[in-house]
Design an enzyme around this catalytic site. Structure first.
Site, PDB file in Angstrom:
ATOM      1  N   ARG A  92     -30.942 -36.460 -24.892  1.00  0.00           N
ATOM      2  CA  ARG A  92     -31.815 -35.307 -24.686  1.00  0.00           C
ATOM      3  C   ARG A  92     -32.838 -35.280 -25.811  1.00  0.00           C
ATOM      4  O   ARG A  92     -32.470 -35.202 -26.984  1.00  0.00           O
ATOM      5  CB  ARG A  92     -30.992 -34.010 -24.689  1.00  0.00           C
ATOM      6  CG  ARG A  92     -31.866 -32.780 -24.645  1.00  0.00           C
ATOM      7  CD  ARG A  92     -31.104 -31.463 -24.516  1.00  0.00           C
ATOM      8  NE  ARG A  92     -32.055 -30.383 -24.531  1.00  0.00           N
ATOM      9  CZ  ARG A  92     -32.179 -29.493 -25.517  1.00  0.00           C
ATOM     10  NH1 ARG A  92     -31.362 -29.484 -26.543  1.00  0.00           N
ATOM     11  NH2 ARG A  92     -33.119 -28.567 -25.450  1.00  0.00           N
ATOM     12  N   HIS A 136     -40.079 -27.601 -26.851  1.00  0.00           N
ATOM     13  CA  HIS A 136     -39.120 -27.256 -27.908  1.00  0.00           C
ATOM     14  C   HIS A 136     -39.947 -26.709 -29.082  1.00  0.00           C
ATOM     15  O   HIS A 136     -39.919 -27.230 -30.181  1.00  0.00           O
ATOM     16  CB  HIS A 136     -38.289 -28.485 -28.281  1.00  0.00           C
ATOM     17  CG  HIS A 136     -36.977 -28.176 -28.947  1.00  0.00           C
ATOM     18  ND1 HIS A 136     -35.756 -28.633 -28.478  1.00  0.00           N
ATOM     19  CD2 HIS A 136     -36.690 -27.475 -30.060  1.00  0.00           C
ATOM     20  CE1 HIS A 136     -34.789 -28.222 -29.279  1.00  0.00           C
ATOM     21  NE2 HIS A 136     -35.325 -27.520 -30.253  1.00  0.00           N
ATOM     22  N   GLU A 181     -34.437 -22.687 -25.561  1.00  0.00           N
ATOM     23  CA  GLU A 181     -34.155 -21.430 -26.263  1.00  0.00           C
ATOM     24  C   GLU A 181     -35.338 -20.466 -26.298  1.00  0.00           C
ATOM     25  O   GLU A 181     -35.861 -20.127 -27.373  1.00  0.00           O
ATOM     26  CB  GLU A 181     -33.678 -21.714 -27.688  1.00  0.00           C
ATOM     27  CG  GLU A 181     -32.453 -22.611 -27.752  1.00  0.00           C
ATOM     28  CD  GLU A 181     -31.815 -22.664 -29.141  1.00  0.00           C
ATOM     29  OE1 GLU A 181     -32.451 -22.215 -30.113  1.00  0.00           O
ATOM     30  OE2 GLU A 181     -30.670 -23.148 -29.245  1.00  0.00           O
ATOM     31  N   ASN A 307     -26.972 -23.930 -25.311  1.00  0.00           N
ATOM     32  CA  ASN A 307     -26.847 -24.340 -26.705  1.00  0.00           C
ATOM     33  C   ASN A 307     -25.885 -23.369 -27.372  1.00  0.00           C
ATOM     34  O   ASN A 307     -26.143 -22.157 -27.393  1.00  0.00           O
ATOM     35  CB  ASN A 307     -28.194 -24.290 -27.424  1.00  0.00           C
ATOM     36  CG  ASN A 307     -29.172 -25.330 -26.895  1.00  0.00           C
ATOM     37  OD1 ASN A 307     -28.809 -26.199 -26.099  1.00  0.00           O
ATOM     38  ND2 ASN A 307     -30.411 -25.257 -27.345  1.00  0.00           N
ATOM     39  N   TYR A 309     -23.608 -22.505 -30.866  1.00  0.00           N
ATOM     40  CA  TYR A 309     -23.268 -22.786 -32.268  1.00  0.00           C
ATOM     41  C   TYR A 309     -22.199 -21.861 -32.819  1.00  0.00           C
ATOM     42  O   TYR A 309     -21.355 -22.261 -33.597  1.00  0.00           O
ATOM     43  CB  TYR A 309     -24.527 -22.709 -33.144  1.00  0.00           C
ATOM     44  CG  TYR A 309     -25.459 -23.866 -32.865  1.00  0.00           C
ATOM     45  CD1 TYR A 309     -25.263 -25.089 -33.492  1.00  0.00           C
ATOM     46  CD2 TYR A 309     -26.483 -23.762 -31.926  1.00  0.00           C
ATOM     47  CE1 TYR A 309     -26.075 -26.175 -33.212  1.00  0.00           C
ATOM     48  CE2 TYR A 309     -27.300 -24.848 -31.642  1.00  0.00           C
ATOM     49  CZ  TYR A 309     -27.087 -26.049 -32.287  1.00  0.00           C
ATOM     50  OH  TYR A 309     -27.876 -27.129 -31.996  1.00  0.00           O
ATOM     51  N   GLU A 361     -26.683 -28.431 -26.556  1.00  0.00           N
ATOM     52  CA  GLU A 361     -26.619 -28.564 -28.020  1.00  0.00           C
ATOM     53  C   GLU A 361     -25.318 -27.962 -28.511  1.00  0.00           C
ATOM     54  O   GLU A 361     -24.932 -26.861 -28.097  1.00  0.00           O
ATOM     55  CB  GLU A 361     -27.755 -27.801 -28.731  1.00  0.00           C
ATOM     56  CG  GLU A 361     -29.102 -28.444 -28.620  1.00  0.00           C
ATOM     57  CD  GLU A 361     -30.197 -27.652 -29.360  1.00  0.00           C
ATOM     58  OE1 GLU A 361     -29.885 -26.921 -30.324  1.00  0.00           O
ATOM     59  OE2 GLU A 361     -31.355 -27.768 -28.941  1.00  0.00           O
TER      60      GLU A 361
HETATM   61  C1  FCB Z   1     -31.211 -24.686 -32.196  1.00  0.00           C
HETATM   62  C2  FCB Z   1     -32.461 -25.496 -31.933  1.00  0.00           C
HETATM   63  C3  FCB Z   1     -32.437 -26.879 -32.518  1.00  0.00           C
HETATM   64  C4  FCB Z   1     -31.737 -26.925 -33.855  1.00  0.00           C
HETATM   65  C5  FCB Z   1     -30.416 -26.195 -33.814  1.00  0.00           C
HETATM   66  C6  FCB Z   1     -29.647 -26.234 -35.109  1.00  0.00           C
HETATM   67  O1  FCB Z   1     -31.534 -23.334 -32.175  1.00  0.00           O
HETATM   68  O2  FCB Z   1     -32.690 -25.610 -30.553  1.00  0.00           O
HETATM   69  O3  FCB Z   1     -33.752 -27.360 -32.568  1.00  0.00           O
HETATM   70  O4  FCB Z   1     -32.565 -26.489 -34.850  1.00  0.00           O
HETATM   71  O5  FCB Z   1     -30.608 -24.871 -33.432  1.00  0.00           O
END
Ligand code: FCB
Length: 451
Positions: A92, A136, A181, A307, A309, A361
């Site tokens: 990607r 992006h 995002e 995405n 985290y 992500e």
């Molecule tokens: C996300 C982004 C990516 C990267 C990660 C850590 O928000 O999409 O570009 O910076 O965080």
């Protein structure tokens, strides 16, 4: 609140192998143009809002910019070779709009298109499926000069750019995501002002949020008109958001934050409406929505990329620092909470009629050190193992997840944090531009080749 009916506990997270996933599951890595390419002024690339933002002192923690980054524009062959060696099957990446169309309108730049052609064909030649993202965050500066995403006309510019990409590459790309995002672009870029273009207005941010979604729908129409067989969709940052305490104010804060980040996007894309409670909350800052807009936004999509985290705890007192609470964190100070991915996926599965999902992500920054050519990033290995297990747990409960992409292949330009935060499974020595696969890269390889 939207709690999963029976939250799984950490003890349910067993180590998994790729055999625990569907045969056709796509295993990949992810990157983004501005964060790795460099060559910011080469071969006709126009300036982007991130070039401008980086040039203003104080915006980037280490005062850096994207002029060189990982020099991927020149070293891409080597980077594709690394992916192939790791056994990665899907890549990607994002296309820099100002490389393809320097002013965001009018003539396309053949040299910019050629670069992405080399990436796509180079990936395919190595048995790697290309997944492109159109936007992006690196908007052509010329469009920002005309109002940027706050100007509705930019939606048509974006659809024209999308059309050209689908026309040129739609026969070879596995998937095309319109936006990455959009919440981050809208709110970090236009309300908090900590990302480009650095605007601080809630009203503008909300209008931008609407235009980003509208442009997504318009781009889908434009791309479908080319007859492309690539899967078309969008990538969203999503988190489960829980009230910090049982206090009513925290519960209401969680409702609001969940409405802004999760329901705003999912309701618009999948139901063709914005959540009524959020429109109420926004009051005067609610966006201008013209008749027909919501139908365009809700055009059928083939996939949503998620995405993930961390989770979020919502408090009426404002943001909290997980480290101060003794919770495990990454170098970004984001809480490490693998089951959040399971909780999020189960909740979305319960509340919406979803298209296919991808985890587009997932990954972590840690303080990696290169010692005698090696980086022993055990924390990242564990982070990836646990999050992959958490994805499997959701699939086992019926969620249709089709792929997983590690963020990121390479250490790179981490936006306002500059180069100090390292997310790669491959270490980049910026002084020499040498790449050193970390222990996590070797772990991913052994996971992928099945061992
Ligand atoms: C996300 C982004 C990516 C990267 C990660 C850590 O928000 O999409 O570009 O910076 O965080």
């Amino acid at each position: 609140m939207n709690m999963p009916s029976s939250p799984p506990s950490l003890h349910t997270l067993k180590a998994v192998t790729r055999d625990d996933f569907p045969q056709t599951f796509a295993w990949g890595v992810a990157t983004a143009s501005f964060q790795i390419e460099g060559a910011a002024r080469s071969d006709g690339r126009g300036p982007s809002i991130w070039d401008t933002f980086c040039a203003q002192p104080g915006n980037i923690a280490d005062g850096s910019n994207g002029d060189v980054a990982c020099n991927h524009y020149h070293l891409y062959q080597q980077d594709l070779d690394i992916m192939q060696r790791l056994g990665v099957e899907a890549y990607r990446f994002s296309m820099a709009w100002p490389r393809i169309q320097p002013d965001g309108v009018g003539a396309f730049n053949p040299k910019g298109l050629d670069f992405y052609e080399r990436i796509i064909d180079g990936a395919l030649a190595r048995g790697i499926k290309p997944y492109a993202t159109l936007f992006h965050w690196d908007l052509p500066q010329a469009l920002q000069d005309g109002g940027g995403w706050n100007n509705r006309d930019v939606c048509q510019r974006f659809a024209d750019y999308a059309h050209e990409v689908a026309r040129r590459f739609g026969d070879r790309l596995s998937a095309i995501a319109t936006h990455n995002e959009p919440w981050v672009m809208a709110f970090l870029g236009h309300e908090q002002g900590i990302f480009a273009p650095g605007i601080k207005s809630r009203k503008i941010a909300v209008q931008v949020a609407h235009h980003l979604l509208l442009s997504h729908g318009m781009a889908l129409d434009a791309m479908r008109a080319t007859g492309t067989r690539a899967q078309l969709g969008i990538v969203l940052n999503q988190s489960p958001i829980y009230p910090d305490t049982t206090a009513e104010a925290d519960i209401d804060r969680a409702r609001h934050d969940d409405g802004m980040i999760v329901r705003w996007y999912m309701d618009a894309l999948l139901k063709g409406e914005y959540p009524a409670d959020i429109l109420d909350d926004l009051a005067d800052a609610a966006p201008v929505v013209l008749p027909g807009d919501m139908a365009v936004i809700a055009r059928p999509i083939d996939f949503i990329g998620i995405n993930y985290y961390t989770r979020q705890l919502a408090s009426a007192q404002g943001p909290y620092n997980p480290k101060e609470r003794g919770l495990p964190v990454t170098d970004m100070d984001w809480e490490i909470y693998p089951l959040g991915i399971t909780e999020l996926l189960l909740r979305l599965h319960r509340d919406y009629k979803l298209p296919a999902l991808y985890i587009t992500e997932n990954g972590a920054a840690f303080r990696d050190e290169l010692v005698a050519g090696q980086v022993d990033d055990r924390d990242r290995v564990r982070y990836l193992q646990e999050h992959i297990a958490a994805v499997q747990l959701a699939i086992a409960q019926g969620v249709d997840v089709r792929g997983y992409f590690v963020w990121s292949l390479l250490d790179n330009f981490e936006w306002a944090s500059g180069y100090a935060k390292r997310f790669g499974i491959v270490y980049v020595d910026y002084a020499t531009q040498t790449r050193h696969p970390k222990r996590s890269a070797e772990w991913y390889r052994s996971f992928l080749v099945r061992g």
